[in-house]
Design an enzyme around this catalytic site. Structure first.
Site, PDB file in Angstrom:
ATOM      1  N   GLY A   1     -39.844 -24.786 -13.966  1.00  0.00           N
ATOM      2  CA  GLY A   1     -39.787 -23.428 -13.693  1.00  0.00           C
ATOM      3  C   GLY A   1     -39.043 -22.382 -14.498  1.00  0.00           C
ATOM      4  O   GLY A   1     -39.718 -21.337 -14.484  1.00  0.00           O
TER       5      GLY A   1
ATOM      6  N   PRO B   1     -39.528 -21.133 -20.224  1.00  0.00           N
ATOM      7  CA  PRO B   1     -38.299 -20.666 -20.605  1.00  0.00           C
ATOM      8  C   PRO B   1     -37.604 -19.715 -19.513  1.00  0.00           C
ATOM      9  O   PRO B   1     -38.505 -19.176 -18.943  1.00  0.00           O
ATOM     10  CB  PRO B   1     -38.463 -19.912 -21.971  1.00  0.00           C
ATOM     11  CG  PRO B   1     -39.564 -20.856 -22.443  1.00  0.00           C
ATOM     12  CD  PRO B   1     -40.347 -20.944 -21.583  1.00  0.00           C
TER      13      PRO B   1
ATOM     14  N   LYS C   1     -52.719 -16.018  -3.204  1.00  0.00           N
ATOM     15  CA  LYS C   1     -51.659 -16.144  -2.180  1.00  0.00           C
ATOM     16  C   LYS C   1     -51.762 -16.237  -0.980  1.00  0.00           C
ATOM     17  O   LYS C   1     -52.107 -15.066  -0.186  1.00  0.00           O
ATOM     18  CB  LYS C   1     -50.577 -15.271  -2.878  1.00  0.00           C
ATOM     19  CG  LYS C   1     -49.129 -15.187  -1.990  1.00  0.00           C
ATOM     20  CD  LYS C   1     -48.235 -16.304  -2.781  1.00  0.00           C
ATOM     21  CE  LYS C   1     -47.069 -16.224  -2.405  1.00  0.00           C
ATOM     22  NZ  LYS C   1     -46.078 -17.286  -3.301  1.00  0.00           N
TER      23      LYS C   1
END
Length: 237
Positions: free
Chosen positions: A170, A200, A37
């Site tokens: 997403g 989902p 990240k």
């Protein structure tokens, strides 16, 4: 692929959960995985960030966060407001290349969309992808409005001669409306690339063991899974 850059068409579209699913699917294949990240915003010291969530869901992966800024803003603005040094694309590349020497797959998860500014020079995640020569996976919403933002992101990738790996929805709703169902067919055209999965809605709340067991079923073979776009589309029409 040894490096994948994950971006979205905006914020809160499911990038972190998709990153975790890709990592979990790779781990299920026996591949070693690291997640980077470059800039975590909107999270204070001692709080769990996106990398922590990926590690919780995906399991045995290495997580690296290069910079953290407490306010929920674009990284360049968030860094400026607290007087911290911004993260630079070269720093990200250095970290990724080091991790790539020790892992089969490195996933770089951006903040917000592709062209969100990292620093005062206007560098973005697109610059990171260019320096790495890595394909970009675009995470998109399911419903109304997604075609425009998907097409704009794809256009930005093409303008920079970056490879688009494909798109993943997403957060696929349990009861998709007409727009979401139609978008299954329209998204590949808007993106100029394949639809590679539909994660989902709400699966980030699953127990980690269940998340890892199901992750491959949400992703296409290109991402280490078994999901099939045609079969999925036929089932929800």
């Amino acid at each position: 692929m040894s490096v994948i850059v994950v971006t979205g068409t905006g914020t809160e579209v499911g990038k972190t959960v998709v990153t975790a699913a890709v990592a979990a699917a790779a781990r299920a294949q026996g591949r070693s995985v690291a997640v980077v990240k470059p800039a975590q915003t909107g999270v204070g010291a001692g709080e769990a960030g996106d990398v922590d969530e990926v590690m919780r869901l995906a399991g045995d992966v290495e997580g690296v966060e290069l910079a953290r800024f407490p306010e929920p803003l674009a990284p360049a603005t968030a860094a400026l407001r607290v007087g911290m040094e911004p993260v630079r694309p070269e720093q990200v590349v250095e970290a990724v290349e080091k991790l790539a020497g020790a892992h089969d797959l490195v996933i770089v998860e951006g903040a917000g969309g592709l062209l969100v500014r990292f620093d005062d020079d206007g560098a973005t995640l697109a610059d990171v992808a260019r320096l790495l020569g890595a394909p970009v996976l675009v995470v998109v919403p399911a419903g109304l409005g997604t075609l425009n933002t998907t097409a704009l992101t794809a256009e930005a990738l093409r303008a920079r001669e970056l490879e688009q790996l494909g798109v993943v929805i997403g957060s696929w709703p349990a009861e998709p409306d007409l727009a979401a169902r139609c978008n299954l067919a329209d998204l590949p055209e808007a993106a100029g690339g394949p639809l590679l999965g539909a994660v989902p809605q709400g699966v980030g709340a699953l127990a980690p063991t269940e998340f890892r067991a199901r992750a491959a079923s949400w992703l296409a073979p290109r991402l280490g899974g078994s999901w099939n776009a045609d079969a999925f589309g036929a089932a929800v029409r």
